[in-house]
Design a protein around this motif. Structure first.
Motif, PDB file in Angstrom:
ATOM      1  N   LYS A   1       0.859  -1.189   0.000  1.00  0.00           N
ATOM      2  CA  LYS A   1       0.000   0.000   0.000  1.00  0.00           C
ATOM      3  C   LYS A   1       0.891   1.233   0.000  1.00  0.00           C
ATOM      4  O   LYS A   1       1.803   1.340   0.821  1.00  0.00           O
ATOM      5  N   VAL A   2       0.634   2.146  -0.921  1.00  0.00           N
ATOM      6  CA  VAL A   2       1.481   3.339  -1.045  1.00  0.00           C
ATOM      7  C   VAL A   2       0.711   4.573  -0.575  1.00  0.00           C
ATOM      8  O   VAL A   2      -0.389   4.842  -1.075  1.00  0.00           O
ATOM      9  N   TYR A   3       1.285   5.271   0.378  1.00  0.00           N
ATOM     10  CA  TYR A   3       0.764   6.581   0.776  1.00  0.00           C
ATOM     11  C   TYR A   3       1.671   7.605   0.128  1.00  0.00           C
ATOM     12  O   TYR A   3       2.827   7.746   0.534  1.00  0.00           O
ATOM     13  N   PHE A   4       1.171   8.294  -0.872  1.00  0.00           N
ATOM     14  CA  PHE A   4       2.022   9.158  -1.684  1.00  0.00           C
ATOM     15  C   PHE A   4       1.648  10.616  -1.476  1.00  0.00           C
ATOM     16  O   PHE A   4       0.519  11.024  -1.742  1.00  0.00           O
ATOM     17  N   GLY A   5       2.606  11.406  -1.021  1.00  0.00           N
ATOM     18  CA  GLY A   5       2.366  12.840  -0.915  1.00  0.00           C
ATOM     19  C   GLY A   5       2.882  13.419   0.380  1.00  0.00           C
ATOM     20  O   GLY A   5       3.540  12.738   1.170  1.00  0.00           O
ATOM     21  N   GLN A   6       2.557  14.680   0.551  1.00  0.00           N
ATOM     22  CA  GLN A   6       3.140  15.418   1.666  1.00  0.00           C
ATOM     23  C   GLN A   6       2.486  15.046   2.993  1.00  0.00           C
ATOM     24  O   GLN A   6       1.276  14.962   3.094  1.00  0.00           O
TER      25      GLN A   6
ATOM     26  N   TYR B   1       2.530  12.374   5.073  1.00  0.00           N
ATOM     27  CA  TYR B   1       2.171  11.044   5.581  1.00  0.00           C
ATOM     28  C   TYR B   1       3.141  10.526   6.641  1.00  0.00           C
ATOM     29  O   TYR B   1       2.770   9.719   7.483  1.00  0.00           O
TER      30      TYR B   1
ATOM     31  N   GLU C   1       7.106  18.912  -7.964  1.00  0.00           N
ATOM     32  CA  GLU C   1       6.559  18.111  -9.057  1.00  0.00           C
ATOM     33  C   GLU C   1       7.632  17.186  -9.642  1.00  0.00           C
ATOM     34  O   GLU C   1       7.379  16.004  -9.907  1.00  0.00           O
TER      35      GLU C   1
ATOM     36  N   ALA D   1       8.276  14.455  -7.260  1.00  0.00           N
ATOM     37  CA  ALA D   1       7.136  13.520  -7.209  1.00  0.00           C
ATOM     38  C   ALA D   1       7.137  12.593  -8.423  1.00  0.00           C
ATOM     39  O   ALA D   1       6.923  11.381  -8.309  1.00  0.00           O
ATOM     40  N   GLN D   2       7.390  13.152  -9.593  1.00  0.00           N
ATOM     41  CA  GLN D   2       7.402  12.319 -10.806  1.00  0.00           C
ATOM     42  C   GLN D   2       8.489  11.252 -10.696  1.00  0.00           C
ATOM     43  O   GLN D   2       8.267  10.078 -11.035  1.00  0.00           O
TER      44      GLN D   2
ATOM     45  N   TRP E   1       7.470   8.457  -8.040  1.00  0.00           N
ATOM     46  CA  TRP E   1       6.469   7.485  -8.488  1.00  0.00           C
ATOM     47  C   TRP E   1       7.058   6.606  -9.603  1.00  0.00           C
ATOM     48  O   TRP E   1       6.807   5.392  -9.663  1.00  0.00           O
ATOM     49  N   ALA E   2       7.887   7.211 -10.446  1.00  0.00           N
ATOM     50  CA  ALA E   2       8.570   6.430 -11.495  1.00  0.00           C
ATOM     51  C   ALA E   2       9.443   5.345 -10.863  1.00  0.00           C
ATOM     52  O   ALA E   2       9.483   4.208 -11.331  1.00  0.00           O
TER      53      ALA E   2
ATOM     54  N   LEU F   1       7.200   2.434  -9.657  1.00  0.00           N
ATOM     55  CA  LEU F   1       6.599   1.640 -10.734  1.00  0.00           C
ATOM     56  C   LEU F   1       7.648   0.924 -11.572  1.00  0.00           C
ATOM     57  O   LEU F   1       7.361  -0.092 -12.207  1.00  0.00           O
TER      58      LEU F   1
END
Lengths: 390, 390
Positions: free
Chosen positions: A11-16, A18, A240, A243-244, A247-248, A251
């Motif tokens: 489970k991924v919690y992605f962002g500021q 967490y 940004e 973040a890119q 996530w890259a 994945l």
């Protein structure tokens, strides 16, 4: 399309933000005492250590600590972690850091419930039957360990650096806050970018190649890194861009980029030996390996390398001479690595030509390596590849 | 990039032959008695029923059966399933079929451990706290239910068709054998293709839009369907075409195509009402909704629609008049749906203009719908959209 099994349950919690919920999240999962694994002082300097421990305290949790993970992490420290985990009666691993830290936690996770030497799993003597769950708070976009089933560790006995896949290595959950990577030096950001690209390319430049959906997803990862890595280096706190890349990274190595065809991972074999013998950063070692391997290999697979050149690097297709397009894509990759400040030759990291035989012998210590549809590589082939990297 | 949580834990067995291992796989997970949910006679005619039950027998498992699931599945049958599951003391749901069958199994899975009326979860009265696991053997590439957290059901009381998301809806594992879809009629294959595209587009044509990696992955799914759907229709037993569509279907709706930005799902609201009132196939209802919605909406988001037109349909970018490019992409989509044999207007399915008010009122029965950055849509707006579909 080949048959495949895909299982990426993390489970991924992605962002500021967490990371400040880590205590509550661990508690929600029923844990009471994590072993917190981390590296040097960077998480203390950045304030992340304080954020995490405050969150654990707020949730009423206690914890033990294993600091000191280094890049190209060592088995010895993981073994200390296994002993500590048992002595402290912890119930979950909390890795706060990058791939080296997460991988160390994974080694501990497989080792704790195992009676033998945890290295057994890495040298092929045994298969893990269970594991202690790992949870990660990621601080660099690179290894993809935060969602992958892989863990790479170096055994100081002979400096053997090896990877091991297991479903028990998949983190239970991972917290990915791109803002935590804003303080990374340019070199580490670049190493991470190369690692992400290589996790993708080792699955993409394969024979037989085409699985349209998987290929396009792989190209999506590559195009994203191509676009955003230079931005992250030029503007380290560009959220940004961070973040890119983050996530890259996840994945690229959670298996999505390889569904339905073979994977190669030959560059990783070369890179691991460079890291083991010269402590070269993982990404840097891959930036050296890839141009050489690709120049050695493209003639076995011209259409695939040409597709890569056109779709990822925007090279013009030479329909009469597609091998020229293939070569242009390899050159574009090398130029890109160079533009990020990466070494692209052995000489850049002071590995003399005279060491090539030694490296080739180390890579093939257990015999020829079969990379499926590419040629099987023995000492002779690796020597030739490494000569292209001199 | 917006914060997001991504959790798609379903294990996928993709490729030929996995369905004959279903008994062993269920046993491996500790189950002893599945409730097998399926539709009409197609799995009996194709031999799949025999394969599955033989595999269950071989593994020493017993089972109960709930046949009779129809497209646009009904709550009444799911309620029978809940009673049957309890009476037969089953321990897992085994859905053998497409989205309707899997969704019916999911409704049963939420209903069995719940004391109240399972519809409570769909009408917003309650949140599921637990669920019985669902396992799927997929027979059509379409709904993505085999990996999604969504379940759509129609309550016969007022023919209300509604979706409900829950982590307990994610199947434990799913078997995806593209060869099982080779006997599908062209119309169903086409409906599936549209559904896959729309699951992607509802997450892609959003405002604010750009999340480069997510967008490129979404475009990967769309390009794959664009390429392979006509092949699957022309050559029903083309394994590669069936495989590409099947994997596209799973990835289109497991949340991957929306990570980091808003989703819209406005076309699904329109489609669900068409299905509820006219029993229109889900994909067909979306093929009617999309061109109308897109023509109504593109001026709110010209750059995004233009990107879609260029990257997915290969339209030439009109830099002076990007709205022309946006429109060309919408037209290309409509032409594509038409080429697959899909209806693209209400008149094609004999819904007269006089019904538009009724439909608009049904869609907004609970008040205006907010689609985040697009305009909030009340009866007036939906009437205008539906008029573009007449």
């Amino acid at each position: 399309m080949n048959n495949f099994v895909y299982h990426s349950p993390t489970k991924v919690y992605f962002g500021q933000g967490y990371e400040s919920q880590i205590g509550a999240l661990l508690k929600e999962h029923g844990f009471r005492k994590p072993l917190m694994v981390y590296g040097g002082g960077s998480i203390k300097r950045s304030g992340l250590y304080d954020t995490v421990t405050a969150s654990l305290k707020d949730a009423g949790l206690t914890w033990a600590e294993l600091p000191g993970v280094q890049p190209n992490p060592l088995l010895g420290l993981a073994k200390q972690g296994i002993a500590l985990f048992r002595a402290e009666q912890c119930d979950v691993l909390l890795a706060v850091g990058g791939g080296s830290t997460i991988d160390t936690a994974k080694v501990i996770g497989l080792g704790v419930p195992y009676d033998g030497d945890v290295w057994d799993f890495w040298c092929g003597k045994a298969d893990p039957k269970t594991g202690i769950p790992t949870v990660a708070i990621l601080t660099i976009a690179a290894a993809g360990s935060e969602t992958s089933e892989s863990a790479v560790i170096t055994n100081e006995d002979g400096m053997q650096k090896k990877g091991r896949n297991s479903i028990f290595n998949r983190p239970l959950f991972s917290i990915l806050n791109p803002a935590l990577t804003a303080t990374l030096p340019a070199y580490q950001t670049a190493c991470g970018a190369v690692d992400i690209m290589m996790h993708t390319l080792e699955r993409y430049l394969t024979l037989p190649g085409e699985v349209e959906l998987t290929d396009r997803i792989a190209e999506s990862v590559l195009l994203t890194v191509r676009h955003w890595a230079p931005v992250a280096i030029a503007e380290p706190d560009n959220y940004e861009a961070r973040a890119q890349l983050m996530w890259a990274g996840s994945l690229s190595h959670n298996d999505l980029t390889g569904c339905g065809h073979a994977s190669v991972f030959i560059n990783h074999k070369i890179g691991h030996e460079l890291s083991a013998t010269h402590d070269t950063a993982h990404g840097a070692s891959l930036a050296i390996a890839f141009p050489a391997w690709a120049k050695y290999s493209y003639l076995y697979n011209v259409p695939r390398f040409a597709q890569y050149a056109v779709r990822v690097w925007g090279c013009e297709m030479d329909y009469q001479h597609p091998e020229n397009t293939a070569l242009a894509g390899i050159q574009a990759t090398e130029d890109f690595f160079r533009s990020l400040g990466m070494p692209v030759r052995l000489s850049y990291i002071d590995v003399p030509e005279s060491e090539i035989d030694l490296l080739a012998n180390r890579i093939t210590a257990n015999g020829k390596l079969s990379f499926k549809s590419y040629v099987d590589c023995g000492t002779k082939e690796f020597t030739e590849i490494l000569k292209l990297a001199k």
